[in-house]
Design a protein around this motif. Structure first.
Motif, PDB file in Angstrom:
ATOM      1  N   ALA A  66       4.307  -8.842  -1.850  1.00 18.98           N
ATOM      2  CA  ALA A  66       4.394  -7.452  -1.377  1.00 18.98           C
ATOM      3  C   ALA A  66       4.076  -7.352   0.109  1.00 18.98           C
ATOM      4  O   ALA A  66       4.177  -6.282   0.695  1.00 18.98           O
ATOM      5  N   GLY A  67       3.663  -8.447   0.728  1.00 18.51           N
ATOM      6  CA  GLY A  67       3.342  -8.433   2.148  1.00 18.51           C
ATOM      7  C   GLY A  67       1.975  -7.840   2.438  1.00 18.51           C
ATOM      8  O   GLY A  67       1.738  -7.302   3.516  1.00 18.51           O
ATOM      9  N   ILE A  68       1.076  -7.923   1.469  1.00 15.38           N
ATOM     10  CA  ILE A  68      -0.272  -7.397   1.650  1.00 15.38           C
ATOM     11  C   ILE A  68      -1.153  -8.508   2.236  1.00 15.38           C
ATOM     12  O   ILE A  68      -1.075  -9.659   1.802  1.00 15.38           O
ATOM     13  N   SER A  69      -1.957  -8.150   3.235  1.00 16.90           N
ATOM     14  CA  SER A  69      -2.808  -9.155   3.874  1.00 16.90           C
ATOM     15  C   SER A  69      -3.853  -9.672   2.905  1.00 16.90           C
ATOM     16  O   SER A  69      -4.547  -8.895   2.262  1.00 16.90           O
ATOM     17  N   MET A  70      -3.938 -10.981   2.813  1.00 15.02           N
ATOM     18  CA  MET A  70      -4.910 -11.601   1.900  1.00 15.02           C
ATOM     19  C   MET A  70      -5.612 -12.749   2.598  1.00 15.02           C
ATOM     20  O   MET A  70      -5.000 -13.480   3.363  1.00 15.02           O
ATOM     21  N   LEU A 124       7.227 -11.668   6.886  1.00 14.02           N
ATOM     22  CA  LEU A 124       8.589 -11.583   6.350  1.00 14.02           C
ATOM     23  C   LEU A 124       8.815 -10.217   5.709  1.00 14.02           C
ATOM     24  O   LEU A 124       9.925  -9.749   5.590  1.00 14.02           O
ATOM     25  N   LYS A 125       7.738  -9.623   5.250  1.00 14.32           N
ATOM     26  CA  LYS A 125       7.828  -8.362   4.522  1.00 14.32           C
ATOM     27  C   LYS A 125       6.541  -7.619   4.803  1.00 14.32           C
ATOM     28  O   LYS A 125       5.471  -8.208   4.760  1.00 14.32           O
ATOM     29  N   HIS A 126       6.629  -6.365   5.180  1.00 11.02           N
ATOM     30  CA  HIS A 126       5.396  -5.590   5.292  1.00 11.02           C
ATOM     31  C   HIS A 126       5.742  -4.124   5.240  1.00 11.02           C
ATOM     32  O   HIS A 126       6.910  -3.746   5.376  1.00 11.02           O
ATOM     33  N   CYS A 127       4.742  -3.276   5.080  1.00 14.64           N
ATOM     34  CA  CYS A 127       5.013  -1.850   5.050  1.00 14.64           C
ATOM     35  C   CYS A 127       4.904  -1.310   6.476  1.00 14.64           C
ATOM     36  O   CYS A 127       4.289  -1.925   7.346  1.00 14.64           O
ATOM     37  N   ASN A 170      -2.282 -10.967  11.863  1.00  7.99           N
ATOM     38  CA  ASN A 170      -2.137 -11.565  10.535  1.00  7.99           C
ATOM     39  C   ASN A 170      -2.785 -12.938  10.381  1.00  7.99           C
ATOM     40  O   ASN A 170      -2.302 -13.778   9.630  1.00  7.99           O
ATOM     41  N   PRO A 183       0.820  -1.205   0.000  1.00  2.00           N
ATOM     42  CA  PRO A 183       0.000   0.000   0.000  1.00  2.00           C
ATOM     43  C   PRO A 183       0.861   1.267   0.000  1.00  2.00           C
ATOM     44  O   PRO A 183       1.868   1.310   0.676  1.00  2.00           O
ATOM     45  N   ARG A 184       0.459   2.239  -0.781  1.00  2.00           N
ATOM     46  CA  ARG A 184       1.208   3.493  -0.835  1.00  2.00           C
ATOM     47  C   ARG A 184       0.239   4.661  -0.926  1.00  2.00           C
ATOM     48  O   ARG A 184      -0.965   4.458  -1.088  1.00  2.00           O
ATOM     49  N   GLU A 185       0.799   5.868  -0.837  1.00  2.00           N
ATOM     50  CA  GLU A 185      -0.011   7.079  -0.857  1.00  2.00           C
ATOM     51  C   GLU A 185      -0.744   7.184  -2.187  1.00  2.00           C
ATOM     52  O   GLU A 185      -0.164   6.899  -3.233  1.00  2.00           O
ATOM     53  N   THR A 235      -5.176   4.350   1.213  1.00  2.00           N
ATOM     54  CA  THR A 235      -3.989   4.063   0.408  1.00  2.00           C
ATOM     55  C   THR A 235      -4.422   3.432  -0.912  1.00  2.00           C
ATOM     56  O   THR A 235      -5.613   3.273  -1.171  1.00  2.00           O
ATOM     57  N   ILE A 264       6.195 -16.177   9.414  1.00  2.00           N
ATOM     58  CA  ILE A 264       6.583 -17.279  10.290  1.00  2.00           C
ATOM     59  C   ILE A 264       5.530 -17.434  11.375  1.00  2.00           C
ATOM     60  O   ILE A 264       5.167 -16.477  12.047  1.00  2.00           O
ATOM     61  N   PRO A 320      -0.256 -16.912   2.603  1.00  2.00           N
ATOM     62  CA  PRO A 320      -1.642 -16.461   2.760  1.00  2.00           C
ATOM     63  C   PRO A 320      -2.631 -17.576   2.417  1.00  2.00           C
ATOM     64  O   PRO A 320      -2.428 -18.322   1.465  1.00  2.00           O
ATOM     65  N   THR A 349      -2.934 -14.710   6.827  1.00  2.00           N
ATOM     66  CA  THR A 349      -3.251 -13.738   5.779  1.00  2.00           C
ATOM     67  C   THR A 349      -1.987 -13.218   5.109  1.00  2.00           C
ATOM     68  O   THR A 349      -2.058 -12.339   4.270  1.00  2.00           O
ATOM     69  N   ILE A 350      -0.842 -13.733   5.509  1.00  2.00           N
ATOM     70  CA  ILE A 350       0.389 -13.105   5.051  1.00  2.00           C
ATOM     71  C   ILE A 350       1.476 -14.170   4.969  1.00  2.00           C
ATOM     72  O   ILE A 350       1.364 -15.232   5.576  1.00  2.00           O
ATOM     73  N   MET A 351       2.513 -13.863   4.198  1.00  2.00           N
ATOM     74  CA  MET A 351       3.629 -14.791   4.121  1.00  2.00           C
ATOM     75  C   MET A 351       4.555 -14.473   5.291  1.00  2.00           C
ATOM     76  O   MET A 351       4.981 -13.329   5.469  1.00  2.00           O
ATOM     77  N   PRO A 368       2.926   4.280   4.027  1.00  2.00           N
ATOM     78  CA  PRO A 368       1.915   4.756   3.081  1.00  2.00           C
ATOM     79  C   PRO A 368       1.334   6.114   3.471  1.00  2.00           C
ATOM     80  O   PRO A 368       0.727   6.783   2.656  1.00  2.00           O
TER      81      PRO A 368
END
Lengths: 253, 235
Positions: free
Chosen positions: A149-153, B55-58, B27, A57-59, A119, B42, B13, B38-40, B86
């Motif tokens: 991208a590490g987005i929750s799914m 492992l990766k998030h904003c 998560n 997510p970004r601006e 976002t 551990i 996910p 919901t996420i990749m 963001p």
């Protein structure tokens, strides 16, 4: 201009590319192949080659698109000028705009946009080489790129197409079967949640044929789901350093 | 009640984590009787609370986070700060000099576009842009040192349990280290060579964040590198 083939399935029951009616094209998946986007994936399905990059997510820009309670999801599907037999005009066509919308709507139920209010999540699907069923391949790769991208799914989205060619139900149609066959039906599902996120149909199927075709699609999607999970696990191994990427071993001193 | 994955196992996910009477924490989510990731990341569980460490998030700002940001705009009543998230952060004039508006003319000179600041988040919910302050000890404009960006998900590892990793780094290198929760790290040492060394070590920590016994290896690496540098200066 290519000519319509005389037969799409020969007397031995083989299709033009040598597959059985229920056989899928081999799929190769790679996750995290680009450095600049937050997430990326590449899919090779027979002759199809598609690369997907995800930002976010970004601006959000322009600001008036902002939604106060959730993230906006934008998707652009684009075919490279060299992706088809005849040069494709690089200007966005009606078809590309439609497929962009369809891919976005197939992925929307899977992502959790309420986690990232105000976002935007941008998905760029670039088809480098097309041979039928690119919207499905695009969805498969895009859901991997979103996960990368590490987005929750809620779940990965798996997709494949089925259809009818010379009166037979076939799986994973390629370009010629798509053009000259009797029906084509792309299906996208969230396998673990047992939910359909996309179903389209072009041509005609009887009710019985539809049911058989749909079953075949579900089966195919579940197999693709396993491949997606494997590809993501390989990506995790690279990220956690349990398996060093080639680039990393060069950097080591 | 069944757990389908083990602690510290990598999950993706939509992967089924457990069924039955568990509580879905970070998560994860519940669908009927089942709990999915919901996420990749551990997998982790404490009691019956299930969570996944990404492992990766904003970076999403939270109140009291220390962040390192860059001024991107000077406005009438404050500055806009890019905090690698963001959401752009706002540093109001009231938090810098007790007045509502920036003085006209050279008022913007206190902080200019491109300046780096160390700041604390004082208000953050996702419905409005986060607010920052530099009114606290050690906060404010950064005048020297080097910054590097690492993935925000690796910050807890860099800090370590109760700051064990970061304190060890500080002690061994005798440098000043400031870790922003947003994945930006400021390294200030006496010599540029030492800054280079510490940055290399932080990159190793980022790359090998999920391996066991990392602290010991990092300590070993630091010691050998420092000795190496000492010898190089001596000869």
């Amino acid at each position: 201009m290519q000519k319509a083939p005389e037969r799409l399935i020969d007397e031995n029951g083989f299709r033009l590319d040598g597959r059985r009616p229920e056989e899928f094209r081999p799929i190769k998946l790679q996750v995290g192949i680009l450095d600049n986007p937050d997430g990326s994936a590449f899919i090779e399905q027979g002759k199809n080659k598609i690369i997907v990059g995800v930002y976010g997510p970004r601006e959000i820009h322009p600001k008036h698109m902002v939604l106060p309670d959730r993230a906006v999801i934008r998707c652009r599907y684009r075919m490279a000028p060299f992706s088809t037999e005849e040069r494709k005009n690089p200007a966005p066509s009606r078809r590309e705009i439609e497929i962009s919308k369809v891919i976005r709507e197939a992925l929307e139920p899977a992502v959790m946009p309420e986690y990232y209010p105000r976002t935007v999540i941008d998905i760029f699907v670039e088809a480098l080489q097309c041979d039928g069923g690119t919207r499905c391949a695009g969805i498969v790769a895009a859901s991997l790129a979103l996960a990368d991208a590490g987005i929750s799914m809620r779940e990965l989205v798996s997709a494949c197409s089925v259809g009818k060619v010379e009166g037979q139900i076939v799986a994973d149609l390629f370009d010629l079967e798509d053009k000259y066959g009797e029906a084509d039906m792309p299906v996208a599902i969230m396998p673990n949640l047992n939910k359909v996120t996309l179903i389209q149909m072009d041509g005609k199927l009887s009710r019985d044929e539809f049911e058989r075709a749909f079953e075949m699609a579900l089966d195919g999607c579940r197999k693709i789901r396993n491949l997606q999970a494997e590809a993501l696990k390989r990506r995790c191994e690279v990220l956690t350093g349990t398996e060093m990427p080639e680039k990393g071993s060069l950097e080591a001193h | 009640m069944t757990l389908h994955v083990e602690k510290r196992q990598i999950v993706t996910p939509g992967e089924l984590l457990a069924q039955g009477d568990y509580y879905p924490d970070l998560n994860t989510f519940r669908e009927g009787d089942s709990i999915y990731s919901t996420i990749m990341g551990i997998f982790d569980h404490r009691g019956n609370r299930l969570s996944v460490v990404p492992l990766k998030h904003c970076y999403i700002p939270f109140v009291d986070d220390l962040v390192i940001g860059k001024i991107v705009d000077v406005g009438m009543s404050g500055w806009m700060v890019d905090i690698n998230s963001p959401y752009p952060a706002l540093l109001p004039a009231t938090e810098v000099m007790g007045r509502q508006h920036l003085p006209r003319g050279d008022g913007g000179r206190i902080l200019e576009v491109g300046d780096l600041v160390k700041a604390k988040v004082i208000a953050a919910d996702r419905t409005r842009d986060p607010l920052l302050t530099i009114r606290d000890r050690g906060l404010g404009k950064i005048s020297r040192g080097r910054v590097l960006k690492i993935s925000p998900s690796k910050i807890p590892r860099l800090i370590g349990k109760d700051g064990s990793m970061i304190n060890m780094l500080k002690k061994e290198s005798s440098c000043s280290l400031n870790v922003g929760q947003n994945g930006v790290v400021l390294v200030t040492c006496e010599t540029p060579e030492k800054e280079e060394l510490v940055i290399d070590v932080i990159k190793v920590i980022e790359r090998e964040a999920h391996t066991q016994g990392l602290a010991d290896r990092v300590l070993e690496l630091m010691k050998s590198r420092i000795r190496g540098e000492g010898n190089a200066e001596g000869t």
